[in-house]
Design an enzyme around this catalytic site. Sequence first.
Site, PDB file in Angstrom:
ATOM      1  CG  ASP A  40      -5.087   5.785   1.433  1.00  0.00           C
ATOM      2  OD1 ASP A  40      -6.313   5.960   1.313  1.00  0.00           O
ATOM      3  OD2 ASP A  40      -4.548   5.517   2.512  1.00  0.00           O
ATOM      4  CG  ASP A  41      -8.141   8.802   0.653  1.00  0.00           C
ATOM      5  OD1 ASP A  41      -8.528   7.626   0.798  1.00  0.00           O
ATOM      6  OD2 ASP A  41      -8.104   9.628   1.596  1.00  0.00           O
ATOM      7  CB  CYS A  80      -8.495   3.336   4.560  1.00  0.00           C
ATOM      8  SG  CYS A  80      -8.095   4.946   3.860  1.00  0.00           S
ATOM      9  NE  ARG A  84      -6.149   0.944   2.516  1.00  0.00           N
ATOM     10  CZ  ARG A  84      -5.120   1.378   1.790  1.00  0.00           C
ATOM     11  NH1 ARG A  84      -4.013   0.679   1.740  1.00  0.00           N
ATOM     12  NH2 ARG A  84      -5.214   2.511   1.135  1.00  0.00           N
ATOM     13  CE  LYS A 133      -4.278   3.504   4.943  1.00  0.00           C
ATOM     14  NZ  LYS A 133      -4.944   4.790   4.694  1.00  0.00           N
ATOM     15  CG  HIS A 135      -5.892   1.433   7.786  1.00  0.00           C
ATOM     16  ND1 HIS A 135      -6.412   2.557   7.196  1.00  0.00           N
ATOM     17  CD2 HIS A 135      -6.232   1.528   9.102  1.00  0.00           C
ATOM     18  CE1 HIS A 135      -7.030   3.287   8.090  1.00  0.00           C
ATOM     19  NE2 HIS A 135      -6.931   2.684   9.259  1.00  0.00           N
ATOM     20  CB  SER A 158      -4.631   6.746   7.699  1.00  0.00           C
ATOM     21  OG  SER A 158      -5.577   5.917   7.079  1.00  0.00           O
ATOM     22  CG  HIS A 225      -5.025   9.227   3.498  1.00  0.00           C
ATOM     23  ND1 HIS A 225      -4.906  10.123   4.542  1.00  0.00           N
ATOM     24  CD2 HIS A 225      -6.082   8.433   3.797  1.00  0.00           C
ATOM     25  CE1 HIS A 225      -5.864   9.873   5.425  1.00  0.00           C
ATOM     26  NE2 HIS A 225      -6.600   8.857   4.997  1.00  0.00           N
ATOM     27  CG  ASP A 277      -8.030   3.451  -0.238  1.00  0.00           C
ATOM     28  OD1 ASP A 277      -8.047   4.486  -0.943  1.00  0.00           O
ATOM     29  OD2 ASP A 277      -7.926   3.485   0.997  1.00  0.00           O
ATOM     30  CG  ASN A 278     -11.162   5.580  -0.095  1.00  0.00           C
ATOM     31  OD1 ASN A 278     -10.613   4.935   0.787  1.00  0.00           O
ATOM     32  ND2 ASN A 278     -10.889   6.855  -0.296  1.00  0.00           N
ATOM     33  CE  LYS A 298     -11.175   8.629   3.376  1.00  0.00           C
ATOM     34  NZ  LYS A 298      -9.742   8.745   3.710  1.00  0.00           N
TER      35      LYS A 298
HETATM   36 MG    MG Z   1      -8.394   5.551   1.362  1.00  0.00          MG
END
Ligand code: MG
Length: 479
Positions: A40-41, A80, A84, A133, A135, A158, A225, A277-278, A298
């Site tokens: 994540d991130d 996010c 996903r 996660k 989301h 998150s 994240h 994811d980003n 992001k």
């Molecule tokens: Mg993310």
Amino acid sequence: MTKGRHVCALFAVLIVICLAARQGAADGPERPNVVIIFTDDQGYGDVGVYGARGFETPHLDQMAAEGVRFTEFYAASPVCTPSRAALLTGSYPIRVGLPNVLGPGSDIGMSADELTLAEMLKAEGYATAIYGKWHLGHHPEFLPTRHGFDEFHGIPYSNDMWPYHPTADHFPDLPLFEGEEVVNAAVQADDQKQFTKEFTERAVAFIEAHRDEPFFVYLAHPMPHVPLYVSEAFEGVSELGLYGDVIMEIDWSVGQILETLRDLELDEQTLVLFASDNGPWLVYGDHAGSSGPLREGKHTTWDGGTRVPFIAWYPGQIPAGAVCREPAMTIDLMPTIAGLTGGALPEHPIDGKDIWPLLRGDDEARTPQEAYFFYHGQGNRVLQAVRSGHWKLHFPHGYHTVVEPGTDGQPGEATQGETPLALFDLKNDLAQQTNLASVYPAVVERLEALADEARVELGDARLDMEGAGVRPPGRIDGE
Ligand code: MG
């Protein structure tokens, strides 16, 4: 023929069938297990082989040395939830009605009309699990267990959507789920410290328990994240500080998964994919990652927001140490996995295409997509950019940009930037600094035409996520 002869003939046929089946298995796994590790991130520059500084990722580097690494791989969104949604449906987030980030106050989630990767594999007899996660909706009807996952252990959204994050004190307590039950109603900092370790251990145990049948594990780490946490064993292990420590624990997690597969002799029967994811949440400064040479991070459709590290590992099927420089996106993974597993894609349209020839390292293989589209849910027009070949065209749009990076978990200061219509040659201008729109009007025209097709097929209006019921725009299948 006597009854005895009939029985003998039947046995002979069965033996031939069994031998043929074993031969098939020896020639190569026909239905690989699938493991997706989704962070994540984590930024494009936050893996050793992608140029990370201040920490090391020996297991990810080893995974890349034994598999294929992509340099032009994109998440389908710079945030996010939509990212996903795209991974699990093979569709652009706008098509499946999830273009924006969900939170504890959201009424919506992944529609039952969608076919997820987990549902596709479950229908093929795979055991399925998600750890980490989700989301994609926290109400019961939206939980992973309603979308093809046999097991879920993790958080519904998150990890900053809890009362103890500096910018999020208005949020309710963060729950931890086991299946559809809340097993910890108020996650504390000490719980978050265990996340990476705990979700990894659950994934390893699931693989061990299902070693004799096909399985799909989606290990969706809530880290890196913000707010960042590591277990005690990883405190202070990197030169960089906490962010580096967090990535090094994720790297340990990757090592655990690959080691488990090797120990169980499942390494040549398992496709393992690693991606983020980003891009990095740059306003958090020393608690954010790095997009390396790419522009921004992001919350933006600049390459730093959506281009992510991507490594695929499948010993014996994917050549060791390959590097793929063709564009590809998370939407392409579901059709690729369908091709490898015999899974049936949905009858309704999806956007991804099979990229197995790219993963397999075919020299002649080219991306099957004429263009990739970059949507982000802000403003009146949400289709912000299109990439075709090495050209990327940004339409006029606003974007977050950092004025003063934050420190120690506090966000810094950001402002709104604006770009005019701008064309970039990503082959020669990775950082998207030189606008060539006036130099190559024919290229602009070609990419605008591609974008117009996407606008017809997928739309380009702001979607009112919260105001329009459970599934605001509904499935978009063109006009
Ligand atoms: Mg993310």
